[in-house]
Design an enzyme around this catalytic site. Sequence first.
Site, PDB file in Angstrom:
ATOM      1  N   ASP A 145      28.858  29.130  44.630  1.00 61.80           N
ATOM      2  CA  ASP A 145      29.134  30.481  45.135  1.00 61.80           C
ATOM      3  C   ASP A 145      28.843  31.570  44.108  1.00 61.80           C
ATOM      4  O   ASP A 145      28.633  31.295  42.935  1.00 61.80           O
ATOM      5  CB  ASP A 145      30.587  30.577  45.648  1.00 61.80           C
ATOM      6  CG  ASP A 145      31.588  29.888  44.726  1.00 61.80           C
ATOM      7  OD1 ASP A 145      31.265  29.678  43.551  1.00 61.80           O
ATOM      8  OD2 ASP A 145      32.689  29.561  45.186  1.00 61.80           O
ATOM      9  N   ASN A 189      44.733  28.928  48.252  1.00 63.08           N
ATOM     10  CA  ASN A 189      44.895  28.988  49.714  1.00 63.08           C
ATOM     11  C   ASN A 189      44.152  27.837  50.413  1.00 63.08           C
ATOM     12  O   ASN A 189      43.958  27.868  51.617  1.00 63.08           O
ATOM     13  CB  ASN A 189      44.392  30.342  50.259  1.00 63.08           C
ATOM     14  CG  ASN A 189      42.890  30.527  50.035  1.00 63.08           C
ATOM     15  OD1 ASN A 189      42.254  29.714  49.360  1.00 63.08           O
ATOM     16  ND2 ASN A 189      42.338  31.566  50.608  1.00 63.08           N
ATOM     17  N   HIS A 233      41.002  26.935  49.794  1.00 66.58           N
ATOM     18  CA  HIS A 233      39.547  27.072  49.921  1.00 66.58           C
ATOM     19  C   HIS A 233      38.814  26.131  48.970  1.00 66.58           C
ATOM     20  O   HIS A 233      39.341  25.732  47.932  1.00 66.58           O
ATOM     21  CB  HIS A 233      39.082  28.527  49.750  1.00 66.58           C
ATOM     22  CG  HIS A 233      39.074  29.070  48.359  1.00 66.58           C
ATOM     23  ND1 HIS A 233      39.349  30.384  48.082  1.00 66.58           N
ATOM     24  CD2 HIS A 233      38.795  28.510  47.154  1.00 66.58           C
ATOM     25  CE1 HIS A 233      39.237  30.602  46.779  1.00 66.58           C
ATOM     26  NE2 HIS A 233      38.908  29.482  46.201  1.00 66.58           N
ATOM     27  N   GLU A 237      36.809  30.283  53.025  1.00 64.79           N
ATOM     28  CA  GLU A 237      38.175  30.777  53.205  1.00 64.79           C
ATOM     29  C   GLU A 237      38.737  30.323  54.558  1.00 64.79           C
ATOM     30  O   GLU A 237      37.993  30.186  55.528  1.00 64.79           O
ATOM     31  CB  GLU A 237      38.172  32.312  53.183  1.00 64.79           C
ATOM     32  CG  GLU A 237      37.619  32.918  51.899  1.00 64.79           C
ATOM     33  CD  GLU A 237      38.594  32.837  50.731  1.00 64.79           C
ATOM     34  OE1 GLU A 237      39.401  31.900  50.673  1.00 64.79           O
ATOM     35  OE2 GLU A 237      38.528  33.720  49.869  1.00 64.79           O
TER      36      GLU A 237
HETATM   37  C1  GLP Z   1      37.449  30.067  43.023  1.00 62.10           C
HETATM   38  C2  GLP Z   1      36.016  29.562  43.274  1.00 62.10           C
HETATM   39  C3  GLP Z   1      36.015  28.097  43.491  1.00 62.10           C
HETATM   40  C4  GLP Z   1      36.970  27.500  42.462  1.00 62.10           C
HETATM   41  C5  GLP Z   1      38.369  27.790  42.935  1.00 62.10           C
HETATM   42  C6  GLP Z   1      39.446  27.390  41.939  1.00 62.10           C
HETATM   43  O1  GLP Z   1      37.759  31.201  43.727  1.00 62.10           O
HETATM   44  N1  GLP Z   1      35.321  30.176  44.346  1.00 62.10           N
HETATM   45  O2  GLP Z   1      34.694  27.596  43.367  1.00 62.10           O
HETATM   46  O3  GLP Z   1      36.776  26.115  42.382  1.00 62.10           O
HETATM   47  O4  GLP Z   1      38.482  29.128  43.334  1.00 62.10           O
HETATM   48  O5  GLP Z   1      39.471  28.248  40.825  1.00 62.10           O
HETATM   49  P1  GLP Z   1      40.289  27.921  39.523  1.00 62.10           P
HETATM   50  O6  GLP Z   1      39.733  26.650  38.980  1.00 62.10           O
HETATM   51  O7  GLP Z   1      40.036  29.083  38.590  1.00 62.10           O
HETATM   52  O8  GLP Z   1      41.722  27.781  39.904  1.00 62.10           O
END
Ligand code: GLP
Length: 254
Positions: free
Chosen positions: A74, A143, A145, A150
């Site tokens: 992403d 959440n 995702h 989402e």
């Molecule tokens: C983000 C990204 C994801 C990531 C997830 C967890 O928003 N879009 O690709 O894996 O949320 O993030 P984190 O590892 O900082 O908790």
Amino acid sequence: MEVAPGPEVLGQRVAALVVEALRPAAAGGPAKPLGLATGRTMEPVYGALVEQLQALPSVERQGLLAGWSSFNLDEYVGLGPEDLESFAASMERCLGAPLGLAPGQLRLPDGLAPHPEREARHYGQAIAAAGGLGLQLLGLGNNGHVGFNEPPCPPEAPTRCLELDPATRRQNAGLFAAGLAAVPRRAITVGLAEILAAETVVLVVSGESKAEILRRSLEEPPQPQLPASWLQRHPRLKVMVDGAAASRLGCVRI
Ligand code: GLP
């Protein structure tokens, strides 16, 4: 399911899987492209990956790096490689620069593309043209995702441009120097369809704050409100977590 004592050991174990995935397939053909994630969870993974690759004899390392091909999950709409908070900049810091990868090897959606919807379509087409994804690394949003899929999200959602959930913008605000106001409202994400079609999916989760959403994602029936729950249907899902993230799972004794 594999439970590591903490995020550092977890990172080393996930990195070792990535090194194996970089080796050409046993059948002789090139390995399929990697699917890569960003975020705090992945930082120890990429740190360990750089260390493990640098520890290899140079001929072997160069062979593996020459075959490197990856698609990130992403990118924020409106941010490009020059923006410190973009995923493109983060990948360049963590992997591109230390490993000397060419931009064409480490691909991300272009957050600066004038038509983000069209860019998302082209990115999905590029993944398909490469034969789909091999090993897909995933973090987990608070959440539920994965990537930026989402809730609510059906399992057939394609690679697309979408509005970020306010909860996701809050979750990631800490990564922006100027805080919540600077977090873009839209992003391009690889879809659940492409994620579920990957050969192997590795869900990496660390920390107590993710324990409940991990439990729900693995133990509740697959549903649109919990995008990660669709991963239960993947035939080769590997869940790699640390003890804190696993602390609410009924099936794990720590
Ligand atoms: C983000 C990204 C994801 C990531 C997830 C967890 O928003 N879009 O690709 O894996 O949320 O993030 P984190 O590892 O900082 O908790």
